[in-house]
Write an enzyme that holds these catalytic residues in place. Structure first.
Site, short mmCIF file in Angstrom:
data_model
loop_
_atom_site.label_atom_id
_atom_site.label_comp_id
_atom_site.label_asym_id
_atom_site.label_seq_id
_atom_site.Cartn_x
_atom_site.Cartn_y
_atom_site.Cartn_z
N THR A 1 0.84 -1.19 0.00
CA THR A 1 0.00 0.00 0.00
C THR A 1 0.89 1.25 0.00
OG1 THR A 1 -0.21 0.19 2.42
CG2 THR A 1 -1.78 -1.25 1.27
N GLY A 2 0.35 2.32 -0.55
CA GLY A 2 1.13 3.55 -0.65
C GLY A 2 2.37 3.38 -1.51
N SER B 1 3.14 4.56 -4.34
CA SER B 1 3.59 5.69 -5.14
C SER B 1 4.58 6.57 -4.38
CB SER B 1 2.39 6.54 -5.59
OG SER B 1 1.70 7.06 -4.48
N GLY B 2 4.71 6.38 -3.07
CA GLY B 2 5.65 7.16 -2.27
C GLY B 2 7.06 6.59 -2.33
N GLY B 3 8.01 7.32 -1.73
CA GLY B 3 9.41 6.91 -1.81
C GLY B 3 9.69 5.56 -1.19
N ILE B 4 9.24 5.33 0.05
CA ILE B 4 9.49 4.06 0.71
C ILE B 4 8.69 2.94 0.04
CG2 ILE B 4 9.17 2.77 2.86
CD1 ILE B 4 9.89 5.29 4.39
N TYR C 1 -0.09 12.17 14.67
CA TYR C 1 0.69 11.22 13.88
C TYR C 1 1.33 10.17 14.78
CZ TYR C 1 4.35 9.52 10.70
OH TYR C 1 5.18 8.73 9.94
#
Length: 242
Positions: A8-9, A11-14, A149
């Site tokens: 999941t996610g 598209s981000g760097g990690i 967060y």
């Protein structure tokens, strides 16, 4: 034997670094994203060039109904679930709105719970599964002006420990990675170049982490060599907090 992983996610760097590392390990991939379609398109090409089948899946993880529909868009359930998607929030605790609370809880904590709930039954049937939750160093230590967060990422760590105990008899491991400061678009949006230099100076190793270093740890946790490791939190942070 086919091995499928959901990131999941992605598209981000990690997330992208994890996807590429898994492609190098021979995994076929479901690449979840919410926005960042251009980044996902490039990632799909990169993973396919490594011999992986890479299927992009768009979904808003803040919406329960969209999470429930994910399974219908997959040829088969994943053997590996990487809960990497997340949102950040920076601001004074007393100024935090109910909308911000609901959104960060939904994406950072509830989505990981629901995705595991969705795919653990098929892992149990196979007698094998790997779940890695990407938390944060602030989920462990807490951070001023990042209370919301920190709270949601801390919830992800408790979820990891509890679920690991419940599914261990079924051959499923559940672990968490809690990175420190990692170079990439996320930090670049939050801090100026000078501020990033100041953060790096606070870290005993004198630098930010790299997404590829987080991805390497994830690959280890899903490997056969890590089959006896479950319910653990590993924090690659350059000695920033020990």
């Amino acid at each position: 034997m086919e091995k499928w992983a959901l990131v999941t996610g992605a598209s981000g760097g990690i997330g992208a670094a994890i996807a590429v590392a898994l492609a190098n390990k021979g995994y076929d991939l479901y690449l979840h994203y919410y926005s960042g379609e251009a980044q996902i398109d490039k990632l799909v090409i990169e993973c396919e060039q490594k011999g992986s089948c890479a299927i992009p899946i768009q979904a808003n993880l803040a919406r329960v109904e969209e999470i429930e529909c994910l399974r219908e868009r997959m040829p088969r359930s994943p053997d590996v679930l990487i809960n990497n998607a997340g949102l950040t929030h920076y601001g004074i605790f007393t100024d935090t709105s109910m909308e911000e609370i609901d959104l960060l809880y939904a994406v950072n904590a509830r989505a990981a719970f629901l995705l595991a709930q969705l795919f653990v039954p098929s892992m149990i049937k196979r007698g094998f599964g790997r779940i890695v939750n990407i938390s944060s160093i602030w989920g462990t230590t807490g951070a001023s002006c990042e209370v919301l967060y920190s709270m949601t990422k801390g919830a992800l760590l408790s979820f990891t420990k509890a679920l690991a105990k419940e599914v261990a008899p079924s051959g499923i491991t559940v672990n968490a990675v809690a990175p420190g400061a990692v170079a990439g678009p996320l930090l670049n949006r939050q801090f100026s170049a000078n501020e990033l230099e100041e953060i790096a100076a606070e870290i005993p190793m004198g630098r930010l982490g790299q997404p590829s270093e987080i991805a390497s740890l994830v690959c280890f946790l899903i490997s056969d060599e890590a089959a006896y490791i479950t319910g653990q939190e590993l924090s690659p942070n350059g000695g920033w907090h020990t």
